[in-house]
Design an enzyme around this catalytic site. Structure first.
Site, short mmCIF file in Angstrom:
data_model
loop_
_atom_site.label_atom_id
_atom_site.label_comp_id
_atom_site.label_asym_id
_atom_site.label_seq_id
_atom_site.Cartn_x
_atom_site.Cartn_y
_atom_site.Cartn_z
N HIS A 253 -35.58 -43.68 -22.43
CA HIS A 253 -34.50 -42.70 -21.94
C HIS A 253 -32.93 -42.99 -20.69
CE1 HIS A 253 -33.24 -38.47 -21.99
NE2 HIS A 253 -34.34 -37.76 -21.11
N PHE B 94 -32.51 -30.49 -18.63
CA PHE B 94 -32.77 -29.80 -17.53
C PHE B 94 -32.06 -28.94 -17.39
CE2 PHE B 94 -35.90 -33.55 -14.35
CZ PHE B 94 -36.27 -33.46 -15.72
N CYS C 150 -29.81 -33.86 -20.00
CA CYS C 150 -30.26 -34.70 -20.97
C CYS C 150 -29.36 -34.35 -22.20
CB CYS C 150 -31.41 -35.69 -20.90
SG CYS C 150 -32.23 -36.13 -19.17
N HIS D 215 -35.69 -35.70 -30.14
CA HIS D 215 -36.08 -35.59 -28.24
C HIS D 215 -36.48 -37.33 -27.93
CE1 HIS D 215 -34.22 -35.30 -24.29
NE2 HIS D 215 -35.50 -34.92 -23.73
N GLU E 195 -42.11 -30.29 -28.91
CA GLU E 195 -41.05 -30.28 -30.36
C GLU E 195 -41.68 -30.78 -31.36
OE1 GLU E 195 -37.21 -33.37 -30.42
OE2 GLU E 195 -38.49 -34.16 -29.63
N LYS F 183 -36.40 -43.72 -28.54
CA LYS F 183 -37.11 -43.60 -26.61
C LYS F 183 -38.01 -44.89 -26.49
CE LYS F 183 -34.94 -39.41 -24.72
NZ LYS F 183 -34.25 -39.03 -26.47
#
Length: 421
Positions: free
Chosen positions: A344, A407, A167, A307, A318, A339
């Site tokens: 996402h 990831f 991502c 994010h 975050e 998002k």
């Protein structure tokens, strides 16, 4: 060696909340959710039955039958967004040296639908028929092929490849494109990301990890970053493409300039296969690296497009990272997770959020984080920070920072700022 300055001269978008930049940006400011029941396949037996799909898209409206046979949906999205960006930047005008125009469009997964179709056909018929695969199987599936198609479409002979970092992919692509230009390896880079993974393998795979929201009774409110009731992310799809250009090259041809790319930072969590570091150590390093690269101080940033996926662990880490990097200035920032509206977009999400950051810098307004309800507060999140809940906020945005994490512990941060002579 003096590094060249890099500016944004073109934008293109095909997203769950709009099939062009103008509509996507308008809907983001209005807090429109792109979520709804999945239509790409029958999801009735899946834990998650909704996603943020691109609406009103038919590949046959853009490509002839021969071309469609060569294109997975993710590459179709990329080509459509690239066309908008190329036209917006007027890259087909005479006099542009196409040997110095490159393409770097990322994907986190690539042609998942093509893979499922071909592997599924063999699983059903292989024993009786033997191996029988479409000759376009491999070139439709691979995650670099969108860049290849775009270069062939326009005759761009410059640097051409793909980036895969889950991502974080399209933020990494933007950073690579930025560096290629400022190091003098290209004059122009068409960059961004594309993804189309709302298919059984994508939804089922993320469901098995308990990563997706299962709020099937209320899809539009399911993506709720920083709320205590968040239960996972909502899958999105689409493509966003940006044209980055060396400043003097852009000025010489009279290109319009949206913003300047100030810097980029990258890091690894080196912690876990899928989870972010609980204290946000990789995110801290990426943001600090970006600030150092941009020769900026934390106080120079006005807006962070986080994010912010709406997962229980990721949102907390975050926030910790932001507070560590920005200190007292964190409370003067606007923070938002778009998002909450778009879902996402996996490998395309960084490009979409970079576009939102560019538009915020251009227009001095911050899009909201929607779906936060009064009192729906997580004890691990500091709500004295300004998450721009539910309503956009006008403010001067001289510089915006955009985070993407993937990831494997991949972290990539991009900073854009107002262009000034």
């Amino acid at each position: 060696m003096e590094l060249k300055r890099v500016v944004v001269t073109g934008l293109g978008a095909l997203t769950p909340i709009g099939n062009d930049v103008e509509t996507t940006w308008k809907n983001a400011l209005e807090g429109v959710s792109g979520a709804g029941p999945i239509t790409h396949f029958d999801a009735s037996k899946f834990k998650t039955q909704f996603a943020c799909e691109v609406k009103d898209f038919n590949g046959a409206d853009h490509f002839d039958r021969k071309k469609l046979r060569q294109l997975d949906l993710y590459a179709q999205y990329a080509l459509v967004a690239a066309k908008q960006a190329v036209e917006d930047a007027n890259l087909e005008e005479e006099g542009i040296n196409k040997n110095r125009v490159g393409v770097l469009v990322a994907a986190g997964i690539g042609g998942l639908h093509t893979f499922e179709e071909e592997a599924g056909y063999y699983a059903l018929h292989g024993e009786e028929q033997g191996p029988k695969y479409n000759p376009f199987f491999i070139p439709k599936m691979i995650a670099d092929i969108a860049s290849g198609h775009i270069s062939m479409q326009y005759g761009f002979h410059g640097p051409n490849y793909g980036v895969v970092s889950a991502c974080a992919s399209s933020n990494n692509a933007i950073i690579d494109a930025f560096n290629l230009i400022r190091l003098g390896k290209a004059n122009v880079m068409v960059t961004g990301g594309a993804e189309a993974a709302i298919y059984p393998g994508g939804v089922g795979g993320f469901n098995s990890m308990h990563a997706l929201s299962t709020r099937n009774d209320s899809p539009k409110t399911a993506s709720r970053p920083f709320s205590a009731s968040r239960d996972g992310f909502v899958m999105g799809e689409g493509s966003v493409v940006l044209v980055l250009e060396e400043l003097e090259h852009a000025k010489a041809r009279g290109a319009k300039i949206y913003a300047e790319v100030a810097g980029g930072g990258m890091s690894a969590d080196a912690y876990h296969l899928t989870a972010t570091h609980p204290e946000g150590l990789g995110a801290i390093l990426a943001m600090n690296n970006a600030l150092e690269d941009a020769e900026m101080k934390p106080e120079d940033i006005d807006y962070i497009n986080v994010h912010g996926t709406s997962t229980p662990v990721g949102d907390v880490s975050e926030v910790k990272a932001i507070k560590e990097v920005f200190g007292d200035h964190a409370y003067k920032l606007n923070i938002s997770s778009t998002k909450s509206m778009t879902g996402h977009l996996l490998g395309a999400t960084g490009a979409l959020e970079a576009m939102f950051s560019v538009k915020s810098v251009q227009e001095d307004i911050v899009p909201p984080t929607i779906n936060h309800e009064e009192g729906d507060n997580d004890e691990n999140i500091d709500y004295n920070l300004n998450f721009t809940f539910n309503t956009p906020q006008k403010r001067v945005v001289n510089a915006a920072l955009s985070n993407s994490f993937g990831f494997g512990g991949h972290n990539a941060t991009v900073i854009v700022k107002k262009y000034a002579e």
